[in-house]
Write a protein that holds these residues in place. Structure first.
Motif, PDB file in Angstrom:
ATOM      1  N   VAL A 151       0.925  -1.166   0.103  1.00  0.00           N
ATOM      2  CA  VAL A 151      -0.056   0.150  -0.069  1.00  0.00           C
ATOM      3  C   VAL A 151       0.764   1.102  -0.103  1.00  0.00           C
ATOM      4  N   GLN A 152       0.669   2.049  -0.988  1.00  0.00           N
ATOM      5  CA  GLN A 152       1.561   3.060  -0.980  1.00  0.00           C
ATOM      6  C   GLN A 152       0.697   4.435  -0.694  1.00  0.00           C
ATOM      7  N   ILE A 153      -0.322   4.815  -0.938  1.00  0.00           N
ATOM      8  CA  ILE A 153      -1.041   5.863  -0.801  1.00  0.00           C
ATOM      9  C   ILE A 153      -2.342   5.572  -0.437  1.00  0.00           C
ATOM     10  N   ILE A 154      -3.098   6.362   0.808  1.00  0.00           N
ATOM     11  CA  ILE A 154      -4.497   6.037   0.999  1.00  0.00           C
ATOM     12  C   ILE A 154      -5.046   7.592   0.752  1.00  0.00           C
ATOM     13  N   GLN A 155      -5.942   7.733   0.074  1.00  0.00           N
ATOM     14  CA  GLN A 155      -6.671   9.067  -0.044  1.00  0.00           C
ATOM     15  C   GLN A 155      -8.104   9.011   0.869  1.00  0.00           C
ATOM     16  N   LEU A 156      -8.254  10.182   1.458  1.00  0.00           N
ATOM     17  CA  LEU A 156      -9.663  10.295   2.061  1.00  0.00           C
ATOM     18  C   LEU A 156     -10.310  11.430   1.535  1.00  0.00           C
ATOM     19  N   ASP A 157     -11.795  11.389   1.400  1.00  0.00           N
ATOM     20  CA  ASP A 157     -12.320  12.501   0.832  1.00  0.00           C
ATOM     21  C   ASP A 157     -11.741  13.281  -0.474  1.00  0.00           C
ATOM     22  N   ASN A 158     -11.075  12.695  -1.299  1.00  0.00           N
ATOM     23  CA  ASN A 158     -10.747  13.574  -2.331  1.00  0.00           C
ATOM     24  C   ASN A 158     -11.855  13.891  -3.169  1.00  0.00           C
ATOM     25  N   THR A 159     -11.621  15.108  -3.922  1.00  0.00           N
ATOM     26  CA  THR A 159     -12.917  15.560  -4.617  1.00  0.00           C
ATOM     27  C   THR A 159     -13.430  14.570  -6.010  1.00  0.00           C
TER      28      THR A 159
END
Length: 419
Positions: free
Chosen positions: A164-172
């Motif tokens: 897992v490299q990136i976790i985005q939360l609430d990205n537009t």
């Protein structure tokens, strides 16, 4: 012992120094991915990602090979097999209530859509991934009423091992998303192959992994939802390459279907087949229960798409599974309908039947035991056809699934002989 530095040694050292400087300069001038095909890295065709990424989910949108990687909608759409939609002669969909003309999921036929009003969602301009739908009836209809999808989620599992490299939360745009690096060359490192996969639109507070986690194939990632720019609950799956192992300075998407069309691929970057197609039901589906229910009658048949495998169960002695699929037949043309029923559990005997839109039987296949069943019929009438799967003499299984596939293809028009 004293060292003697002659003129010849000096000249040799100077030549070596100049060569080193030229090498460094040339390396610094390697173009970024945005410069086109010269920037891309070689990629060995490797069946790597399990397909489908979401078992039993319908693919609603594919990768658009036409144009540049700029998200500019130019009206031209090209699939991996060479099918193309062009302005005024193809498949479009619109959703004016949302102020958009091409969002996936809306079912308003535009004036250019002359031939296939139920498949318009597949044609998604400047779309660089594969969308897997969670809802059984995901086509939103003319009003694009999103409230019908409230609370619909599906578990999402990793189609390949990775980090897992990136976790985005609430990205537009992406909503809640996960990016995973992969070890394509099998050397045990996930940080140097410069390939990753993206998973978009997870439900809030549902992501079950953390940055840095090593995930195995089939590991639970979270609940898929419809956060961000999503008009239906679905998973947007995307494969990306880069010249930079961190993906900070460059990236470009590639199509896991590869390119199988005639001629050269219009996409600037090399595409290779990366899907590893499952022959049997993925293990994580076992124990999910009888899928697609209720679909025990002609009127309650579950909607499916052409050329996808659907896995389900004959759950009890009285269970029967109905599936419906749309066949569009232009005037003065014809179509073949082919239906496969395979992977019937050992010791069981399932039968297959095909029905016209008026509920009259068109064909059947009643082979003995767990032998595969197959039907092929020639039709000139369009509409919603049905396939029915039943158990013969109380056959059923709650532990082992069968799989069903329907393919609709062009067929010659059969003329009646003159009297």
């Amino acid at each position: 012992m004293r060292n003697h530095f002659s003129l010849s040694n000096f000249l040799l050292a100077l030549v070596l120094l100049l060569g080193l400087l030229l090498t460094i300069t040339s390396l610094a001038q390697v173009p970024e991915a945005s410069a086109g095909v010269n920037a891309q890295l070689s990629l060995t065709p490797t069946p790597f990602f399990r397909f489908p990424v979401v078992p039993n989910a319908e693919v609603s949108s594919k990768f658009d090979h036409y144009g540049d990687y700029d998200y500019v909608q130019d009206g031209y759409i090209t699939f991996h097999d060479g099918q193309q939609s062009t302005p005024g002669n193809g498949f479009w969909f619109a959703c004016p209530e949302l102020g958009s003309s091409d969002w996936v999921g809306c079912e308003i036929a535009a004036s250019s859509e002359a031939t296939c009003p139920d498949d318009e969602e597949l044609w998604y301009d400047a779309h660089y991934g594969i969308d897997f739908e969670y809802a059984a009836n995901w086509r939103t209809g003319s009003e694009c009423n999103l409230s019908q999808f409230a609370g619909i989620t599906r578990p999402v599992y990793a189609p390949a091992a990775g980090k897992v490299q990136i976790i985005q939360l609430d990205n537009t745009y992406n909503g809640n998303a996960i990016f995973i690096l992969h070890d394509l060359d099998g050397d045990g490192s996930y940080d140097d192959d410069k390939i990753r996969s993206a998973y978009l639109h997870f439900a809030d507070n549902s992501i079950a992994v953390n940055v840095g986690d090593i995930v195995s194939e089939g590991q639970y990632l979270g609940l898929g939802g419809m956060t961000g720019k999503a008009w239906t609950p679905h998973l947007h799956f995307e494969v990306q390459r880069s010249n930079d192992p961190t993906f900070l300075t460059s990236k470009w998407p590639v199509d896991p279907y590869g390119w199988s069309g005639s001629g050269s691929d219009p996409w600037d970057y090399d595409n290779y087949p990366l899907w590893r197609y499952e022959v049997e039901l993925p293990i994580m589906l076992k124990g999910f229960g009888d899928t697609y229910e209720p679909n025990d009658s002609f009127s309650a048949a579950y909607k499916i798409a052409s050329d996808n495998w659907y896995y389900s169960y004959i759950w009890s002695e009285s269970d029967q599974d109905w599936f419906q699929f749309n066949v569009f037949v232009p005037a003065n043309q014809a179509r073949y309908i082919e239906v496969w029923l395979e992977s019937i559990p050992t010791g069981e005997d399932y039968d297959l039947a095909l029905y016209r839109p008026n509920n009259s039987q068109l064909g059947f296949s009643y082979n003995s035991g767990n032998a595969d069943e197959y039907i092929k019929k020639h039709v000139t009438q369009g509409g919603w056809y049905r396939a029915r799967v039943t158990g013969y003499q109380d056959s059923s299984s709650q532990t082992d699934s069968y799989r069903l596939r329907v393919v609709v293809s062009e067929a010659p028009v059969i003329r009646a002989p003159y009297p």
